[in-house]
Design an enzyme around this catalytic site. Structure first.
Site, short mmCIF file in Angstrom:
data_model
loop_
_atom_site.label_atom_id
_atom_site.label_comp_id
_atom_site.label_asym_id
_atom_site.label_seq_id
_atom_site.Cartn_x
_atom_site.Cartn_y
_atom_site.Cartn_z
N CYS A 1 66.45 27.05 -19.32
CA CYS A 1 67.48 26.03 -19.15
C CYS A 1 68.49 26.01 -20.30
O CYS A 1 69.71 26.04 -20.09
CB CYS A 1 66.84 24.66 -18.97
SG CYS A 1 65.92 24.02 -20.39
N HIS B 1 64.58 19.46 -20.97
CA HIS B 1 65.36 20.17 -19.95
C HIS B 1 66.84 19.79 -20.06
O HIS B 1 67.19 18.69 -20.48
CB HIS B 1 64.84 19.85 -18.55
CG HIS B 1 65.45 20.71 -17.49
ND1 HIS B 1 65.21 22.06 -17.38
CD2 HIS B 1 66.33 20.41 -16.49
CE1 HIS B 1 65.88 22.56 -16.37
NE2 HIS B 1 66.57 21.58 -15.81
N HIS C 1 71.72 24.67 -13.11
CA HIS C 1 70.69 24.76 -14.14
C HIS C 1 69.65 25.80 -13.77
O HIS C 1 69.61 26.29 -12.64
CB HIS C 1 70.03 23.39 -14.39
CG HIS C 1 69.17 22.91 -13.25
ND1 HIS C 1 68.04 22.13 -13.44
CD2 HIS C 1 69.26 23.08 -11.90
CE1 HIS C 1 67.50 21.84 -12.27
NE2 HIS C 1 68.20 22.40 -11.33
#
Length: 395
Positions: A307, A355, A367
């Site tokens: 990420c 994240h 993402h």
């Protein structure tokens, strides 16, 4: 992984039973009585120890979250390790060069000693060159007084180089120790990530085809709810933008009627917004071009990403340097409220900030979600409203 088989019921029969002809009980009758007794006294069947599908999903999600936290630790450890390695390499190169310079200076002093030997003045200089500690020897005034200015400079240079080389050697040894510790931390966090992901895969592998289908249906319903929330956010933003434009138009008309103007400040603000929008568009174009590439923990491209690796690479394409981990990226730029989110902003998730995604607009982001998935577009509410930690504008 513990087995989910039901444990076998322990027999209530005991060994050593004997038939007694005096009471006329046959072996067959005794066996029948024992079996009837076992049936009557047996405990009720225990419910299956296999966890419910929702529990499996929760466990898998938790393992993925833990793996993502460990991945950020790994990313930080790798960054420190790479930095330390570069530092150590530079120090070792420096020490090697200084050692070479010292050897050159020593050879020059040797030539002075040879010259004095040939001229008959051997004792002091030759003894100096052959001494275990030339620095101590040069502190003697009677020798220094006999050296020329050039020779004195050579001696001074040699002593200075010797001190600096020793200092750099000590610094290199310390950096090597730090590098060893960073490498140990790197191996440890790597093992943690691999363990968490392995546990998650084992849980999923135990699901039946029917359970996997049900799990996919749950995910699909969750995704639909997230998209609905994204649409609601988009509608609110559009309404707010329309109201903002209406207010701006009203203010402009009032300025024109009064003859005053505040165009300079508005122009500066508009220029800043336009600059950010241009860079954000570049970052988003890069991120969208990566869609379909697999999530791989610790990866920074070009074939796969995690990420924070994706957001770092995306903004790098726009000329903005971001740190490697989510924990450092969240500290860069300006934190803005969710209601003011703009394309290009970084959206961080969970209390542990494990994240991050790149906001596209209309409640959607691009993402790299988790292992087993690919870079994709998804609602920022993909894991619920409460999962959103903060929004940061990096440039």
């Amino acid at each position: 992984m513990a087995s989910h088989r039901k444990p076998r019921s322990r027999s209530l029969m005991t060994g050593g039973l004997r038939t007694t002809p005096a009471v006329g009980i046959t072996t067959a009758a005794l066996t029948s009585v024992a079996l009837l007794s076992q049936t009557a006294q047996a405990a009720p069947a225990q419910p299956s120890s296999k966890p419910r599908l929702e529990e499996v999903q929760q466990k898998v999600d938790t393992l993925y979250r833990q793996a993502e936290v460990a991945t950020q630790k790994y990313n930080g450890a790798k960054e420190r390790t790479d930095s330390k390695k570069q530092q150590v390499d530079a120090l070792l190169d420096d020490v090697a060069q200084r050692t070479e310079d010292m050897n050159t200076a020593r050879q020059k002093l040797g030539r002075y000693a040879a010259e004095q030997y040939r001229s008959g003045a051997v004792s002091d200089t030759a003894t100096m060159f052959l001494a275990d500690d030339p620095e101590d020897y040069f502190s003697q005034r009677h020798l220094m007084s006999r050296l020329t200015d050039e020779q004195k400079k050579s001696v001074d240079d040699y002593q200075s180089q010797a001190r600096e080389t020793a200092k750099k050697r000590t610094e290199a040894q310390s950096s090597l120790q730090d590098l060893t510790e960073s490498q140990t931390d790197l191996r440890s966090t790597k093992e943690t990530v691999q363990t968490k992901l392995s546990d998650a895969r084992e849980l999923l592998a135990e699901l039946t085809a029917e359970e996997k289908a049900r799990l996919a249906a749950i995910e699909k319903a969750k995704e639909a709810a997230a998209r609905k929330k994204a649409a609601e956010l988009a509608a609110k933003q559009k309404a707010a933008e329309a109201a903002k434009q209406k207010a701006a138009e009203k203010a402009r008309q009032q300025e024109e009627s009064s003859g005053s103007s505040s165009g300079s400040s508005g122009s500066a603000s508009g220029s800043s917004d336009a600059s950010y929008a241009t860079k954000a568009a570049q970052a988003l174009a890069f991120a969208k071009a990566q869609e379909g590439k697999p999530y791989v923990w610790g990866a920074t491209g070009p074939d796969s990403y995690d990420c924070s690796g994706l957001t770092q690479a995306a903004w790098k394409s726009a000329g903005i340097s971001l740190p490697r981990t989510t924990w450092d990226q969240v500290e860069i730029g300006k934190t803005v409220p969710l209601s003011d989110i703009q394309p290009g902003d970084l959206v961080f998730f969970y209390d542990d900030i494990s994240h991050v995604g790149l906001y596209m607009g209309d409640g959607m982001m691009v993402h790299a979600p988790k292992p087993g998935t690919s870079v994709r577009e998804e609602s920022i509410y993909y894991d619920g409203t409460s999962s959103i930690h903060s929004v940061v504008r990096p440039a």
